[in-house]
Scaffold this motif. Structure first.
Motif, PDB file in Angstrom:
ATOM      1  N   TYR A   1       0.833  -1.204   0.000  1.00  9.71           N
ATOM      2  CA  TYR A   1       0.000   0.000   0.000  1.00  9.71           C
ATOM      3  C   TYR A   1       0.867   1.253   0.000  1.00  9.71           C
ATOM      4  N   SER A   2       1.979   1.193   0.734  1.00  6.95           N
ATOM      5  CA  SER A   2       2.890   2.330   0.795  1.00  6.95           C
ATOM      6  C   SER A   2       3.444   2.641  -0.594  1.00  6.95           C
ATOM      7  N   ASN A   3       3.837   1.588  -1.329  1.00  9.48           N
ATOM      8  CA  ASN A   3       4.340   1.790  -2.694  1.00  9.48           C
ATOM      9  C   ASN A   3       3.287   2.418  -3.594  1.00  9.48           C
ATOM     10  N   ARG A   4       2.071   1.896  -3.520  1.00  5.99           N
ATOM     11  CA  ARG A   4       1.004   2.430  -4.380  1.00  5.99           C
ATOM     12  C   ARG A   4       0.714   3.883  -4.042  1.00  5.99           C
ATOM     13  N   CYS A   5       0.703   4.151  -2.740  1.00  8.91           N
ATOM     14  CA  CYS A   5       0.381   5.510  -2.307  1.00  8.91           C
ATOM     15  C   CYS A   5       1.448   6.487  -2.784  1.00  8.91           C
ATOM     16  N   SER A   6       2.728   6.135  -2.613  1.00  9.10           N
ATOM     17  CA  SER A   6       3.745   7.119  -3.002  1.00  9.10           C
ATOM     18  C   SER A   6       3.835   7.217  -4.524  1.00  9.10           C
ATOM     19  N   PHE A   7       3.590   6.114  -5.216  1.00  3.82           N
ATOM     20  CA  PHE A   7       3.529   6.180  -6.685  1.00  3.82           C
ATOM     21  C   PHE A   7       2.430   7.154  -7.115  1.00  3.82           C
ATOM     22  N   MET A   8       1.300   7.058  -6.485  1.00  2.86           N
ATOM     23  CA  MET A   8       0.162   7.896  -6.873  1.00  2.86           C
ATOM     24  C   MET A   8       0.401   9.369  -6.523  1.00  2.86           C
TER      25      MET A   8
ATOM     26  N   THR B   1      -3.489  15.266   0.323  1.00  2.00           N
ATOM     27  CA  THR B   1      -2.837  14.864   1.574  1.00  2.00           C
ATOM     28  C   THR B   1      -1.724  13.869   1.253  1.00  2.00           C
ATOM     29  N   SER B   2      -0.820  13.671   2.210  1.00  2.00           N
ATOM     30  CA  SER B   2       0.283  12.713   2.041  1.00  2.00           C
ATOM     31  C   SER B   2       0.175  11.674   3.152  1.00  2.00           C
ATOM     32  N   PRO B   3      -0.657  10.649   2.931  1.00  2.00           N
ATOM     33  CA  PRO B   3      -0.983   9.693   3.995  1.00  2.00           C
ATOM     34  C   PRO B   3       0.233   8.957   4.537  1.00  2.00           C
ATOM     35  N   LYS B   4       0.197   8.707   5.828  1.00  2.00           N
ATOM     36  CA  LYS B   4       1.230   7.893   6.478  1.00  2.00           C
ATOM     37  C   LYS B   4       0.763   6.448   6.645  1.00  2.00           C
ATOM     38  N   GLY B   5      -0.369   6.120   6.038  1.00  2.00           N
ATOM     39  CA  GLY B   5      -0.895   4.767   6.153  1.00  2.00           C
ATOM     40  C   GLY B   5      -2.289   4.702   5.546  1.00  2.00           C
ATOM     41  N   GLY B   6      -2.935   3.552   5.679  1.00  2.00           N
ATOM     42  CA  GLY B   6      -4.325   3.432   5.258  1.00  2.00           C
ATOM     43  C   GLY B   6      -4.510   3.209   3.773  1.00  2.00           C
ATOM     44  N   MET B   7      -5.618   3.721   3.245  1.00  2.00           N
ATOM     45  CA  MET B   7      -6.021   3.390   1.880  1.00  2.00           C
ATOM     46  C   MET B   7      -6.472   4.587   1.049  1.00  2.00           C
ATOM     47  N   PHE B   8      -6.442   5.811   1.637  1.00  2.00           N
ATOM     48  CA  PHE B   8      -7.068   6.942   0.941  1.00  2.00           C
ATOM     49  C   PHE B   8      -6.193   8.197   0.892  1.00  2.00           C
ATOM     50  N   ILE B   9      -6.328   8.924  -0.234  1.00  2.00           N
ATOM     51  CA  ILE B   9      -5.756  10.265  -0.390  1.00  2.00           C
ATOM     52  C   ILE B   9      -6.938  11.229  -0.556  1.00  2.00           C
ATOM     53  N   TRP B  10      -6.774  12.443  -0.063  1.00  2.00           N
ATOM     54  CA  TRP B  10      -7.860  13.424  -0.110  1.00  2.00           C
ATOM     55  C   TRP B  10      -7.416  14.592  -0.985  1.00  2.00           C
ATOM     56  N   LEU B  11      -8.215  14.926  -1.978  1.00  2.00           N
ATOM     57  CA  LEU B  11      -7.901  16.056  -2.850  1.00  2.00           C
ATOM     58  C   LEU B  11      -8.742  17.265  -2.473  1.00  2.00           C
ATOM     59  N   THR B  12      -8.123  18.427  -2.472  1.00  2.00           N
ATOM     60  CA  THR B  12      -8.877  19.674  -2.333  1.00  2.00           C
ATOM     61  C   THR B  12      -8.705  20.468  -3.621  1.00  2.00           C
ATOM     62  N   LEU B  13      -9.809  20.654  -4.335  1.00  2.00           N
ATOM     63  CA  LEU B  13      -9.784  21.372  -5.612  1.00  2.00           C
ATOM     64  C   LEU B  13     -10.023  22.850  -5.333  1.00  2.00           C
ATOM     65  N   PRO B  14      -9.743  23.713  -6.314  1.00  2.00           N
ATOM     66  CA  PRO B  14     -10.093  25.128  -6.115  1.00  2.00           C
ATOM     67  C   PRO B  14     -11.588  25.271  -5.810  1.00  2.00           C
ATOM     68  N   GLN B  15     -11.932  26.325  -5.059  1.00  2.00           N
ATOM     69  CA  GLN B  15     -13.317  26.533  -4.585  1.00  2.00           C
ATOM     70  C   GLN B  15     -14.353  26.510  -5.704  1.00  2.00           C
ATOM     71  N   ASN B  16     -13.964  26.968  -6.914  1.00  2.00           N
ATOM     72  CA  ASN B  16     -14.973  27.062  -7.979  1.00  2.00           C
ATOM     73  C   ASN B  16     -15.125  25.762  -8.781  1.00  2.00           C
ATOM     74  N   ILE B  17     -14.437  24.711  -8.361  1.00  2.00           N
ATOM     75  CA  ILE B  17     -14.529  23.433  -9.087  1.00  2.00           C
ATOM     76  C   ILE B  17     -15.478  22.485  -8.344  1.00  2.00           C
ATOM     77  N   SER B  18     -16.282  21.761  -9.137  1.00  2.00           N
ATOM     78  CA  SER B  18     -17.251  20.834  -8.556  1.00  2.00           C
ATOM     79  C   SER B  18     -16.736  19.398  -8.653  1.00  2.00           C
ATOM     80  N   SER B  19     -16.605  18.739  -7.518  1.00  2.00           N
ATOM     81  CA  SER B  19     -16.115  17.355  -7.572  1.00  2.00           C
ATOM     82  C   SER B  19     -17.181  16.422  -8.153  1.00  2.00           C
ATOM     83  N   GLN B  20     -18.437  16.803  -8.048  1.00  2.00           N
ATOM     84  CA  GLN B  20     -19.493  15.998  -8.670  1.00  2.00           C
ATOM     85  C   GLN B  20     -19.319  16.012 -10.192  1.00  2.00           C
ATOM     86  N   LYS B  21     -19.017  17.209 -10.745  1.00  2.00           N
ATOM     87  CA  LYS B  21     -18.793  17.288 -12.196  1.00  2.00           C
ATOM     88  C   LYS B  21     -17.526  16.534 -12.589  1.00  2.00           C
TER      89      LYS B  21
END
Lengths: 396, 396
Positions: free
Chosen positions: A295-302, A317-337
């Motif tokens: 998982y560490s390899n996949r995360c740092s590759f990504m 974010t730069s996770p120290k473990g687990g399975m997820f990365i969190w993206l923050t887009l600019p305020q005017n961008i819709s993650s649903q779109k």
């Protein structure tokens, strides 16, 4: 036919994630949307051997009714692991076996939450907890997360003003953000909650999946009486066997046990026996080390690809473990779109807004890295970066 | 430490049966108190073979997360069995897999019962249902049972006056009484409830365990839209695998599915796969016939001894299936004192009063026959009849 459903279920929306997962599960889709452990890291041979031993040697007992708290040797194993890993002194009386750690949340909701009680979670917060607690009709409050854990000023204010029944958090590799609380934050939370009535529910589903050898003590260490931990075998052995546990002071376990009896008598006993046998005859630490390093390899590759290919204004974010990365887009961008555009190219991501109990977060995204290989990670990140190159189409 | 528990859990007593079972589980005790299937009738070899096949051939899938409703081939099998056995046309969309049939009751409570809603059960009524529903804080009403089923005059009155959200009953070999509703009673219940808002929750845990070939149609046949059935593999395959199901109209399954997601995501998938494989490669009807004939023999052996040895004023039911006989003692006799006296001689029975939601029943007793061999049945009945010979010691 019109049925008279309870008020609580009428207020509970169907899980957004489950609905999205149905769309994203076609084989041609590269999915960063789900949260599945990588199937190649499930030790089917070891589990087969354990199952054979249990059924051959003690099948009639293993297939019979059992006790509500769970199989004692398994509870002893879990208690001992708390001691070895975290230096927590826990007795097997403080452990109760559940159907995955999701059931911990339902049982805790049952025994703790009255209608309109204040319940505090992280912002963003784990959707499964929002769903589980929602059925007990609380008023939700949330506390923002920095890279090193909760905003403790905000936490102090909410605790003083709202006296929440519980504060639910995931200090290790949080779902959805991937954030791990620093040691200082853990201590501060301990200080803020001590001498209050607020229980800290410390979901440790990802605690074993840290990428480095740095282990922080659980918040429960600072809050022995107010700390309740939940754990799971889903991420380290098998999710399909649905086994997790609650670790709590015995007065709380006693009420949980009554609620568990009423809910389903006891957890699957055959699976409890198989997992115990597996743990007794395999070196789980070698197995976990394999999962961690994969998982560490996949995360740092990504994250490396994100740094190379995404525009600078896309934060991750730069996770120290687990399975997820969190993206923050600019305020005017819709993650649903973004979700819709990416699905046109057979790439699935998870818009972040369902993780916010009081609105907001519509420019955030949860990305799973555990269940895709390097080829798919590269292709998927390329698709996303192509979309980011022309943000007009994904503006709010 | 003083914790702020929810009102609902403070009102829920610990299961009396579970507490009693702890006392009665010593090996020297002849126990008629529990409700365990006979372990000699668990087909460990067949289950071992099924487990091996599933894990060897599809282990990575069988051990991974799965969908909330349950494994489709298993739901199809259950739907088809309703058709073959009861002539009910059920689609797999109307089936959801649960952790034993106890979880059905919790999920139904969650989606149906608001605080102070009227809930109607049989008198005596199944303790597990009383416990499960209690957590949703209803007002309980009960309807008396005759040898052929509920007192339909009383039923009609309660339904008209209280408009209960649900009527929960066990028409086949009821727990605790052993009573089976007649065909006429089933039709009458259908008539009384049709055009009301009252759902009939038809617990059919013992439906396969009838001693004769006479099969009555379920009440759901007369109430297709208002009928919800629950079933279980615990009594015919293995209780330790904790698998049951709800059969209900799709609008209800949809809400149950939301509640199930929040409660524990899905039922143990490995066990679902093992049971499906077992059903596909074994003739379950031969296995069930073996259970039926064993239980039928034990039941008639026990009732014959009761007729021979008990005083005439001790009444007992004559079950047509299931696992329990119900004793009615003279009004001035205390079944709690009988329990204490019998335990002195290492024989355990279950006092009947916890099966009454509004008091009463303290001269009633539940006797299990499925889990004792003829020797123990004879010894146990002798001990009870010795106590009955001198009733002064067990007077109220």
């Amino acid at each position: 036919m019109k049925y008279c459903f309870s008020k609580r279920i009428q207020k509970t929306p169907k899980s957004f994630i489950r609905e999205i997962l149905k769309v994203t599960q076609q084989p041609e889709v590269i999915s960063f949307a789900g949260g599945l452990p990588n199937p190649s890291l499930i030790d089917t041979e070891g589990i087969l051997e354990a199952a054979e031993t249990v059924i051959k040697e003690d099948g009639r007992n293993a297939l019979q009714y059992s006790n509500t708290e769970g199989y004692l040797p398994l509870r002893e194993y879990i208690a001992e692991r708390y001691r070895k890993r975290y230096g927590l002194l826990i007795s097997s009386d403080e452990i109760l076996i559940t159907n995955g750690s999701q059931q911990c949340l339902d049982l805790l909701g049952k025994i703790l939450i009255d209608k309109d009680d204040a319940v505090l979670i992280e912002r963003p917060g784990y959707l499964g907890a929002i769903q589980a607690f929602s059925l007990y009709e609380p008023e939700f409050f949330s506390v923002g997360l920095f890279e090193d854990g909760p905003d403790t000023n905000e936490l102090q204010n909410i605790v003083s003003e709202e006296n929440p029944k519980i504060f639910y958090g995931i200090p290790n590799s949080q779902n959805p953000s991937g954030i791990t609380y620093s040691r200082e934050k853990r201590e501060e939370i301990g200080e803020i909650l001590s001498d209050t009535d607020t229980l800290f529910i410390e979901d440790d589903a990802y605690g074993e999946l840290n990428f480095t050898d740095e282990i922080f003590e659980p918040v429960k260490k600072y809050l022995p009486d107010l700390g309740v931990m939940t754990g799971s075998f889903s991420k380290i052995i098998s999710p399909g066997m649905r086994l997790g546990w609650i670790c709590a002071p015995t007065e709380i376990i006693d009420k949980i046990s009554t609620a568990k009896q009423a809910s389903d008598l006891h957890s699957n006993y055959l699976s409890q026996r198989i997992i115990t046998q597996y743990l007794q005859t395999n070196d789980i630490d070698i197995h976990i080390q394999k999962i961690r390093s994969e998982y560490s390899n996949r995360c740092s590759f990504m994250t490396r690809l994100m740094d190379e290919m995404f525009p600078a204004e896309i934060g991750h974010t730069s996770p120290k473990g687990g399975m997820f990365i969190w993206l923050t887009l600019p305020q005017n961008i819709s993650s649903q779109k973004l979700f819709e555009k990416a699905m046109e190219k057979n790439v699935a991501i998870l818009p972040g807004y369902p993780f916010y109990v009081n609105g907001g977060g519509d420019n955030t995204v949860r990305i799973n890295f555990s269940n895709s290989d390097e080829d798919d990670i590269r292709k998927g990140i390329e698709v996303l970066s192509d979309i980011f190159a022309d943000t007009d189409k994904i503006k709010k």
